[in-house]
Structures are given as C-alpha cells and as structure tokens.
Motif scaffolding. Structure first.
Motif, mmCIF file in Angstrom:
data_model
loop_
_atom_site.group_PDB
_atom_site.id
_atom_site.type_symbol
_atom_site.label_atom_id
_atom_site.label_comp_id
_atom_site.label_asym_id
_atom_site.label_seq_id
_atom_site.Cartn_x
_atom_site.Cartn_y
_atom_site.Cartn_z
ATOM 1 N N THR A 163 0.839 -1.197 0.000
ATOM 2 C CA THR A 163 0.000 0.000 0.000
ATOM 3 C C THR A 163 0.873 1.245 0.000
ATOM 4 O O THR A 163 1.815 1.347 0.777
ATOM 5 C CB THR A 163 -0.911 0.032 1.237
ATOM 6 O OG1 THR A 163 -1.744 -1.143 1.241
ATOM 7 C CG2 THR A 163 -1.803 1.267 1.224
ATOM 8 N N GLY A 164 0.591 2.174 -0.898
ATOM 9 C CA GLY A 164 1.303 3.443 -0.927
ATOM 10 C C GLY A 164 2.633 3.420 -1.641
ATOM 11 O O GLY A 164 3.347 4.419 -1.663
ATOM 12 N N SER A 165 3.000 2.305 -2.242
ATOM 13 C CA SER A 165 4.248 2.198 -2.978
ATOM 14 C C SER A 165 4.129 1.064 -3.982
ATOM 15 O O SER A 165 3.301 0.172 -3.825
ATOM 16 C CB SER A 165 5.418 1.921 -2.021
ATOM 17 O OG SER A 165 6.639 1.821 -2.727
ATOM 18 N N ARG A 166 4.943 1.092 -5.002
ATOM 19 C CA ARG A 166 4.859 0.032 -6.009
ATOM 20 C C ARG A 166 5.471 -1.275 -5.510
ATOM 21 O O ARG A 166 4.948 -2.355 -5.761
ATOM 22 C CB ARG A 166 5.573 0.469 -7.285
ATOM 23 C CG ARG A 166 4.986 1.730 -7.903
ATOM 24 C CD ARG A 166 5.507 1.907 -9.309
ATOM 25 N NE ARG A 166 5.259 3.250 -9.803
ATOM 26 C CZ ARG A 166 5.345 3.591 -11.074
ATOM 27 N NH1 ARG A 166 5.664 2.679 -11.971
ATOM 28 N NH2 ARG A 166 5.128 4.830 -11.460
ATOM 29 N N LEU A 167 6.622 -1.158 -4.824
ATOM 30 C CA LEU A 167 7.309 -2.329 -4.295
ATOM 31 C C LEU A 167 7.728 -2.064 -2.856
ATOM 32 O O LEU A 167 7.831 -0.913 -2.431
ATOM 33 C CB LEU A 167 8.570 -2.643 -5.118
ATOM 34 C CG LEU A 167 8.440 -2.867 -6.617
ATOM 35 C CD1 LEU A 167 9.818 -3.113 -7.224
ATOM 36 C CD2 LEU A 167 7.524 -4.037 -6.933
ATOM 37 N N ASN A 168 7.988 -3.135 -2.104
ATOM 38 C CA ASN A 168 8.581 -2.953 -0.786
ATOM 39 C C ASN A 168 10.050 -3.327 -0.844
ATOM 40 O O ASN A 168 10.571 -3.746 -1.883
ATOM 41 C CB ASN A 168 7.830 -3.762 0.280
ATOM 42 C CG ASN A 168 7.826 -5.260 -0.008
ATOM 43 O OD1 ASN A 168 8.771 -5.786 -0.586
ATOM 44 N ND2 ASN A 168 6.767 -5.939 0.392
ATOM 45 N N ASP A 169 10.750 -3.183 0.273
ATOM 46 C CA ASP A 169 12.186 -3.428 0.299
ATOM 47 C C ASP A 169 12.527 -4.882 -0.030
ATOM 48 O O ASP A 169 13.555 -5.167 -0.644
ATOM 49 C CB ASP A 169 12.761 -3.061 1.667
ATOM 50 C CG ASP A 169 12.740 -1.566 1.917
ATOM 51 O OD1 ASP A 169 12.632 -0.797 0.944
ATOM 52 O OD2 ASP A 169 12.830 -1.158 3.090
#
Length: 221
Positions: free
Chosen positions: A150-156
C-alpha cells in the motif's frame, strides 16, 4: 575526443572513468548532441538521454504479457523471460505484476507533457523520459507493482529480490540510486530492462550502469 577528455579530467577520477564518461556523453548536458539509437531491434539497444528513437519506431514481435490486465506488451524474447522471472519470484513468496511495458512515442509524449505541466521541465526530467528517449519504446522494459503493498509500487523485500535475482532471467534494475549521476534518473526499483542473461549476469557482477557496459564492452572504436 582528446580535448573533451582533458576538459573533463579531475584528480578524483581514473583515466578509464574519464574516457568512459565522456564517451557516454556526460561532459555535455543531457539531451544535447543526441544521436539515433544504434542496434535497433536488438536486445542490446541503448536508449537514454543521448540516444533516441524516431517517432514511428515500433519494436518487432511485440506480445502481450501473460499477467497483464491492461494489454502491456514486450518483445517476445523479453516477454518469455519476464514470465520466468515472475513465476520464480512467486515461488520465493514475492508477488510481482506488470503495469506498463512497451509505450509508443505518442503515449510517452502524453505522460511527459502532463508531468511537465505538473512539476516543470527540470523536475520532470529526473523521473520521466522525453518522448523518443524512453526505454519503454524499445519493448524491452517493464514497470512492476506488488499488489500487496500500500502506498508504494514495491517494498524493500521485493526490491532486494530483484537486485539479487533479476539477472538470472536476463533483466537488470536499470535505475538505481547510485547510478543517478550517469543515468540522470531518480531511483526506480520497479523499472527493469531486458538485456539477455549473459549481459545481465555480467552487469550484476561488475555493478555498473548499462551506459558504462555499452561503452566498455559493446562499442567498437
């Protein structure tokens, strides 16, 4: 280019780096003295802020990506490897999907024009390619999304997986933060580019930009 090398020289840079950077064009402003992209319709094609594609350029053998709900397309060999990458990620518990891949000149023109209206030319140039200068027009690049974020295309975790594994399927993470001085684009963890397994593996080992690799290993002088 001797005079250009001399003018660009500084004590903090090796002679090899000076020559490579000038050959790339970094001694000049982005989008100045640009040339038509070489190796057109080859997976080695370089499109950046110094090499462009004509308005009517369309890559050969475009096919729809297997996971696309928006009709995203890539060159067939890249699309096949893309499927392998997505399925391998899924096997490792990573959920990735395509958003956009091939973009026509006109589509990129609309995007870039809207960004300029919103943020101005200077800022837009840091995150959006001008029409004709986008890797997406080659049909060899794709933007990714993790639907679970949520709120970003990818996570770390997604990004780390791509950095460690994309080369096994012929892809590179094209725009990394440490590459900004050379690519001229902000970090885009979601943007991957197909160059084939051999070159992708070499780039992974060398940890350099595609611009540097293209000059050092693919260009004849």
């Amino acid at each position: 280019k001797y005079e250009r090398y001399e003018n660009y020289k500084n004590d903090d840079m090796s002679y090899e780096d000076i020559v490579t950077r000038v050959n790339i064009g970094l001694d000049q402003e982005f989008y100045t003295n640009a040339s038509p992209a070489l190796d057109q319709h080859e997976i080695t094609i370089l499109v950046n802020k110094y090499y462009y594609l004509d308005k009517d350029y369309v890559p050969n053998n475009l096919v729809t990506l297997f996971d696309s709900t928006r009709g995203a397309k890539m060159v067939d060999v890249a699309a096949s490897s893309y499927k392998e990458l997505i399925l391998a990620a899924k096997n490792d518990g990573i959920t990735l999907e395509s958003t956009t891949a091939y973009r026509s000149y006109d589509f990129q023109n609309t995007l870039y024009t809207n960004y300029v209206k919103s943020d101005g030319v200077k800022k837009a140039d840091t995150y959006s390619a001008r029409p004709g200068y986008s890797e997406h027009q080659t049909g060899l690049a794709v933007d990714l999304n993790d639907p679970n974020v949520t709120g970003s295309r990818l996570n770390d975790i997604d990004y780390k997986w791509l950095l460690n594994n994309a080369h096994n399927y012929g892809f590179i993470v094209r725009y990394q933060e440490k590459y900004i001085p050379i690519t001229g684009y902000m970090e885009e963890p979601w943007h991957i580019r197909y160059v084939g397994k051999e070159i992708a593996t070499e780039l992974h080992k060398l940890d350099i930009t595609y611009e540097e690799y293209y000059d050092l290993y693919l260009t004849d002088y």
